[in-house]
Scaffold this motif. Structure first.
Motif, PDB file in Angstrom:
ATOM      1  N   HIS A 170      19.477 -16.404 -30.592  1.00  0.00           N
ATOM      2  CA  HIS A 170      20.081 -15.263 -29.885  1.00  0.00           C
ATOM      3  C   HIS A 170      21.601 -15.350 -30.031  1.00  0.00           C
ATOM      4  CE1 HIS A 170      20.368 -12.026 -27.103  1.00  0.00           C
ATOM      5  NE2 HIS A 170      21.121 -12.730 -26.228  1.00  0.00           N
ATOM      6  N   ARG A 171      22.108 -16.540 -29.853  1.00  0.00           N
ATOM      7  CA  ARG A 171      23.581 -16.731 -30.005  1.00  0.00           C
ATOM      8  C   ARG A 171      23.959 -16.383 -31.443  1.00  0.00           C
ATOM      9  NH1 ARG A 171      22.791 -21.052 -26.920  1.00  0.00           N
ATOM     10  NH2 ARG A 171      22.676 -22.491 -28.652  1.00  0.00           N
ATOM     11  N   GLY A 172      23.185 -16.834 -32.394  1.00  0.00           N
ATOM     12  CA  GLY A 172      23.447 -16.536 -33.817  1.00  0.00           C
ATOM     13  C   GLY A 172      23.470 -15.039 -34.022  1.00  0.00           C
ATOM     14  N   GLN A 173      22.498 -14.411 -33.349  1.00  0.00           N
ATOM     15  CA  GLN A 173      22.377 -12.948 -33.497  1.00  0.00           C
ATOM     16  C   GLN A 173      23.655 -12.287 -33.000  1.00  0.00           C
ATOM     17  OE1 GLN A 173      20.113 -11.097 -30.573  1.00  0.00           O
ATOM     18  NE2 GLN A 173      19.209  -9.519 -31.879  1.00  0.00           N
ATOM     19  N   LYS A 174      24.116 -12.806 -31.861  1.00  0.00           N
ATOM     20  CA  LYS A 174      25.348 -12.207 -31.305  1.00  0.00           C
ATOM     21  C   LYS A 174      26.500 -12.384 -32.298  1.00  0.00           C
ATOM     22  CE  LYS A 174      24.814 -12.370 -26.276  1.00  0.00           C
ATOM     23  NZ  LYS A 174      25.138 -13.197 -25.077  1.00  0.00           N
ATOM     24  N   GLU A 175      26.600 -13.574 -32.830  1.00  0.00           N
ATOM     25  CA  GLU A 175      27.676 -13.848 -33.806  1.00  0.00           C
ATOM     26  C   GLU A 175      27.592 -12.844 -34.947  1.00  0.00           C
ATOM     27  OE1 GLU A 175      27.416 -18.601 -33.205  1.00  0.00           O
ATOM     28  OE2 GLU A 175      27.462 -17.864 -35.293  1.00  0.00           O
ATOM     29  N   LEU A 176      26.377 -12.692 -35.436  1.00  0.00           N
ATOM     30  CA  LEU A 176      26.161 -11.786 -36.589  1.00  0.00           C
ATOM     31  C   LEU A 176      26.650 -10.401 -36.250  1.00  0.00           C
ATOM     32  CD1 LEU A 176      24.962 -11.290 -39.372  1.00  0.00           C
ATOM     33  CD2 LEU A 176      22.769 -10.718 -38.243  1.00  0.00           C
ATOM     34  N   VAL A 177      26.241  -9.975 -35.077  1.00  0.00           N
ATOM     35  CA  VAL A 177      26.628  -8.615 -34.655  1.00  0.00           C
ATOM     36  C   VAL A 177      28.148  -8.537 -34.623  1.00  0.00           C
ATOM     37  CG1 VAL A 177      26.673  -7.093 -32.645  1.00  0.00           C
ATOM     38  CG2 VAL A 177      24.505  -8.160 -33.376  1.00  0.00           C
ATOM     39  N   ALA A 178      28.680  -9.633 -34.051  1.00  0.00           N
ATOM     40  CA  ALA A 178      30.173  -9.631 -33.940  1.00  0.00           C
ATOM     41  C   ALA A 178      30.765  -9.525 -35.337  1.00  0.00           C
ATOM     42  CB  ALA A 178      30.596 -10.925 -33.262  1.00  0.00           C
ATOM     43  N   VAL A 179      30.210 -10.322 -36.216  1.00  0.00           N
ATOM     44  CA  VAL A 179      30.732 -10.334 -37.606  1.00  0.00           C
ATOM     45  C   VAL A 179      30.598  -8.941 -38.214  1.00  0.00           C
ATOM     46  CG1 VAL A 179      30.127 -11.165 -39.901  1.00  0.00           C
ATOM     47  CG2 VAL A 179      30.302 -12.787 -37.984  1.00  0.00           C
ATOM     48  N   LEU A 180      29.364  -8.449 -38.048  1.00  0.00           N
ATOM     49  CA  LEU A 180      29.108  -7.133 -38.665  1.00  0.00           C
ATOM     50  C   LEU A 180      30.032  -6.087 -38.064  1.00  0.00           C
ATOM     51  CD1 LEU A 180      25.208  -7.268 -38.911  1.00  0.00           C
ATOM     52  CD2 LEU A 180      26.908  -7.538 -40.740  1.00  0.00           C
ATOM     53  N   ARG A 181      30.218  -6.217 -36.727  1.00  0.00           N
ATOM     54  CA  ARG A 181      31.028  -5.174 -36.066  1.00  0.00           C
ATOM     55  C   ARG A 181      32.448  -5.262 -36.599  1.00  0.00           C
ATOM     56  NH1 ARG A 181      29.843  -5.780 -30.603  1.00  0.00           N
ATOM     57  NH2 ARG A 181      28.106  -4.359 -30.850  1.00  0.00           N
ATOM     58  N   GLU A 182      32.934  -6.472 -36.737  1.00  0.00           N
ATOM     59  CA  GLU A 182      34.312  -6.655 -37.240  1.00  0.00           C
ATOM     60  C   GLU A 182      34.460  -5.894 -38.533  1.00  0.00           C
ATOM     61  OE1 GLU A 182      34.853 -11.136 -35.798  1.00  0.00           O
ATOM     62  OE2 GLU A 182      35.268 -10.754 -37.929  1.00  0.00           O
ATOM     63  N   SER A 183      33.514  -6.184 -39.339  1.00  0.00           N
ATOM     64  CA  SER A 183      33.634  -5.573 -40.686  1.00  0.00           C
ATOM     65  C   SER A 183      33.447  -4.070 -40.572  1.00  0.00           C
ATOM     66  CB  SER A 183      32.567  -6.165 -41.587  1.00  0.00           C
ATOM     67  OG  SER A 183      31.326  -5.817 -41.021  1.00  0.00           O
ATOM     68  N   ASN A 207      24.343 -14.848 -45.506  1.00  0.00           N
ATOM     69  CA  ASN A 207      24.432 -13.691 -46.429  1.00  0.00           C
ATOM     70  C   ASN A 207      25.462 -12.688 -45.934  1.00  0.00           C
ATOM     71  OD1 ASN A 207      22.725 -14.552 -48.245  1.00  0.00           O
ATOM     72  ND2 ASN A 207      20.945 -13.287 -47.656  1.00  0.00           N
ATOM     73  N   SER A 208      25.391 -12.434 -44.653  1.00  0.00           N
ATOM     74  CA  SER A 208      26.335 -11.396 -44.167  1.00  0.00           C
ATOM     75  C   SER A 208      27.757 -11.888 -44.322  1.00  0.00           C
ATOM     76  CB  SER A 208      26.015 -11.072 -42.695  1.00  0.00           C
ATOM     77  OG  SER A 208      26.013 -12.277 -41.969  1.00  0.00           O
ATOM     78  N   ARG A 209      27.947 -13.189 -44.088  1.00  0.00           N
ATOM     79  CA  ARG A 209      29.328 -13.714 -44.287  1.00  0.00           C
ATOM     80  C   ARG A 209      29.728 -13.547 -45.758  1.00  0.00           C
ATOM     81  NH1 ARG A 209      28.534 -18.014 -40.259  1.00  0.00           N
ATOM     82  NH2 ARG A 209      29.632 -17.331 -38.379  1.00  0.00           N
ATOM     83  N   LYS A 210      28.757 -13.860 -46.636  1.00  0.00           N
ATOM     84  CA  LYS A 210      29.064 -13.707 -48.082  1.00  0.00           C
ATOM     85  C   LYS A 210      29.435 -12.254 -48.366  1.00  0.00           C
ATOM     86  CE  LYS A 210      26.219 -17.339 -50.125  1.00  0.00           C
ATOM     87  NZ  LYS A 210      24.785 -17.555 -50.420  1.00  0.00           N
ATOM     88  N   LEU A 211      28.576 -11.409 -47.849  1.00  0.00           N
ATOM     89  CA  LEU A 211      28.825  -9.965 -48.079  1.00  0.00           C
ATOM     90  C   LEU A 211      30.218  -9.620 -47.585  1.00  0.00           C
ATOM     91  CD1 LEU A 211      25.438  -8.309 -47.059  1.00  0.00           C
ATOM     92  CD2 LEU A 211      26.593  -8.225 -49.319  1.00  0.00           C
ATOM     93  N   GLN A 212      30.556 -10.142 -46.418  1.00  0.00           N
ATOM     94  CA  GLN A 212      31.889  -9.836 -45.866  1.00  0.00           C
ATOM     95  C   GLN A 212      32.963 -10.292 -46.856  1.00  0.00           C
ATOM     96  OE1 GLN A 212      31.634 -11.764 -42.097  1.00  0.00           O
ATOM     97  NE2 GLN A 212      31.577  -9.844 -40.986  1.00  0.00           N
ATOM     98  N   SER A 213      32.776 -11.546 -47.322  1.00  0.00           N
ATOM     99  CA  SER A 213      33.881 -12.083 -48.202  1.00  0.00           C
ATOM    100  C   SER A 213      33.895 -11.297 -49.504  1.00  0.00           C
ATOM    101  CB  SER A 213      33.636 -13.571 -48.460  1.00  0.00           C
ATOM    102  OG  SER A 213      32.446 -13.702 -49.214  1.00  0.00           O
ATOM    103  N   ILE A 214      32.706 -10.908 -49.986  1.00  0.00           N
ATOM    104  CA  ILE A 214      32.702 -10.072 -51.219  1.00  0.00           C
ATOM    105  C   ILE A 214      33.416  -8.777 -50.913  1.00  0.00           C
ATOM    106  CG2 ILE A 214      31.158  -8.730 -52.728  1.00  0.00           C
ATOM    107  CD1 ILE A 214      29.102 -11.033 -52.352  1.00  0.00           C
TER     108      ILE A 214
END
Lengths: 176, 32, 206
Positions: free
Chosen positions: A163-176, C185-192
Motif C-alpha cells: 500500500h505504501r509502495g502504491q502511494k509512492e507510485l501514485v506520488a511519482v506518477l502524479r509528479e510526472s 518501471n514507472s521510475r524508468k519511464l519517468q527518467s526516459i
C-alpha cells in the motif's frame, strides 16, 4: 469328629429325656404309689400305667413337633449346621456385637465407602488424564492460533508495504 | 426382658442391611 | 451369676433359647400334670364301679401326689440336663462362628478416626472431581473458541491468498514483486521521459 446335625441332636436329646423319665417312673414305682388300687385291680393298673406312659410320650413329641414347626427349627437348625460347618476351621473367637451400634455399623458400611473412594479415585484419575490431553490440545490450538496470527500479521504487513509502495507510485506518477 | 432381647436382636439383624441400602442409594445418587 | 442373654442366638433364631426352653419346660410339665390327672380320674372311675370299695378318693389323691412328686423331681433333674444340652449344642452359635449378616465384621474393625478420615478423603475426592470436570468444561470451551478463531484467521489468510491469486491470474506471479517491478518501471519511464524532454529542449534550442 463326626458332627451330628443339630436336628438329630435335638430329637436324640428329647428321646433320651423321655426314656429316662419313663425309666424313673417305672411300673414298680407306679404300683408302689398306687398299692391299694394295684392290689385291687392289678390288670387295670397295668393298662392305666401303659396308657399313662404312651400318652405322656405322645404329648411330649407332639409339643416338640409344634415347636419345630413354629420356630421353623428344622430349616433354621440345618442352616446353622451349614454356617458352623463353613466356619469350623476358624479357631479364634468370632466377632460379637459390641453393644455400640455406631461402632458395629462402621464395619458394615466401611467396605462400601472404601469402594466409593476407589471409584472416585478412578474417576479423578481418568478425568485428569482426559484433561491432560485436552490441555495438550488447547496448547496446540493456541500455538496454531499464534501461527495463524503471525501469518496474518505477515500478510497484513506485506499488504501494508504494498500500500505504501502504491502511494509512492501514485506520488511519482502524479509528479510526472 | 426376653422381648427386649428379641427386639434388640431383630434390629441388629435387620437395621445394618436397611441402613446399608440407604447408604448405597446415597452413594449412587452422589455419583450420578 | 450374670445371665447370658444369648442375644446373638436370638439374632439368628428370632427367639431367645432360654424362652424356647421355658416354653418346652412348661409344656412338658403341663402334660405330666394332665396325664397324672387323667390317671387319677380313670382310677377313681374304676373304683366307683367296684361295690363296697374301701379305698377313698383322698387315698388315691395321696397316691397321685406321691407318684407325681417323685416324677416331678426326676423330671426337673432330667430337664436341667436336657436344657444344658440344648443351650450348649443345639440353640447356640458356636463362639468361633459369625452369622452371615455380620460377614463384614470379619475383615477389619475400623476406628472412628479411620471412618472420619475416609469420609474426609471422599469429600476431597468429590471436590477434586468437580474441579476436574470444571477444568474439562473450560478446556472444551477454549477448544471451541480456538476453532472459531482459527476459522476466522484462516478466512483472512484465504482472503490474502485470493488476492494473491487475482494478481497471478492476471500475469503477475507475485503481487509485491510485480508492484516493485511496476514502481521500477514507472521510475524508468519517468527518467526516459525526462531524458526525452531534455533532448527535445536541446533540439529546440539548437
Amino acid at each position: 469328629s463326626t458332627t451330628i446335625s443339630r436336628l438329630k441332636l435335638l430329637d436324640t436329646t428329647v428321646d433320651t429325656f423321655l426314656q429316662k423319665l419313663i425309666a424313673a417312673g417305672s411300673y414298680q414305682r407306679f404300683t408302689d404309689c398306687y398299692k391299694c388300687f394295684y392290689q385291687l385291680q392289678p390288670e387295670m393298673t397295668q393298662r392305666i400305667y401303659d396308657k399313662f406312659m404312651t400318652q405322656l410320650q405322645t404329648s411330649v413329641r407332639e409339643e416338640i413337633s409344634d415347636i419345630k414347626a413354629e420356630g421353623n427349627l428344622e430349616a433354621v437348625l440345618n442352616a446353622l449346621d451349614t454356617i458352623a460347618e463353613e466356619g469350623k476351621d476358624r479357631k479364634e473367637l468370632a466377632w460379637r456385637p459390641s453393644g455400640k451400634p455406631e461402632e458395629d455399623l462402621r464395619s458394615t458400611l466401611m467396605p462400601y465407602f472404601l469402594q466409593q473412594r476407589d471409584a472416585l479415585q478412578r474417576c479423578v484419575r481418568k478425568q485428569e488424564a482426559e484433561n491432560r490431553q485436552l490441555a495438550g490440545a488447547v496448547l496446540a490450538g493456541r500455538r496454531q492460533v499464534e501461527e495463524l496470527q503471525l501469518q496474518g500479521q505477515a500478510q497484513w504487513q506485506a499488504w501494508q508495504a504494498l500500500h505504501r509502495g502504491q502511494k509512492e507510485l501514485v506520488a511519482v506518477l502524479r509528479e510526472s | 426382658f426376653d422381648e427386649i432381647i428379641v427386639d434388640l436382636a431383630t434390629k441388629r439383624k435387620q437395621y445394618p442391611r436397611k441402613i446399608l441400602e440407604c447408604v448405597i442409594k446415597i452413594i449412587k445418587a452422589k455419583q450420578e | 451369676m450374670s445371665v447370658d442373654p444369648m442375644t446373638y442366638e436370638a439374632q439368628f433364631f428370632g427367639f431367645t433359647p432360654q424362652t424356647c426352653m421355658l416354653r418346652i419346660y412348661i409344656a412338658f410339665q403341663d402334660y405330666l400334670f394332665e396325664v397324672m390327672q387323667a390317671v387319677e380320674q380313670v382310677i377313681l372311675k374304676k373304683l366307683d364301679g367296684i361295690p363296697n370299695c374301701e379305698i377313698t378318693p383322698v387315698q388315691i389323691r395321696k397316691c397321685t401326689e406321691k407318684f407325681l412328686c417323685f416324677m416331678k423331681g426326676r423330671f426337673d433333674n432330667l430337664f436341667v440336663k436336657m436344657e444344658q444340652l440344648f443351650l450348649q449344642w443345639i440353640l447356640r452359635i458356636p463362639p468361633n462362628i459369625l452369622l452371615p449378616e455380620d460377614k463384614s465384621q470379619e475383615s477389619h474393625s475400623y476406628s472412628e478416626e479411620e471412618f472420619q478420615l475416609l469420609q474426609k478423603e471422599i469429600e476431597q475426592l468429590q471436590e477434586k472431581y468437580k474441579t476436574e470436570l470444571c477444568t474439562k468444561q473450560a478446556l472444551l470451551a477454549e477448544l471451541e473458541e480456538q476453532k472459531l478463531v482459527q476459522a476466522k484467521l484462516r478466512q483472512t489468510l484465504t482472503l490474502f491468498d485470493e488476492l494473491q491469486n487475482v494478481g497471478r491470474n492476471h500475469g503477475t506471479s507475485d503481487f509485491r514483486d510485480s508492484f516493485v517491478f511496476l514502481v521500477q518501471n514507472s521510475r524508468k519511464l519517468q527518467s526516459i521521459r525526462d531524458n526525452v524532454e531534455k533532448e527535445s529542449k536541446r533540439l529546440k534550442i539548437s
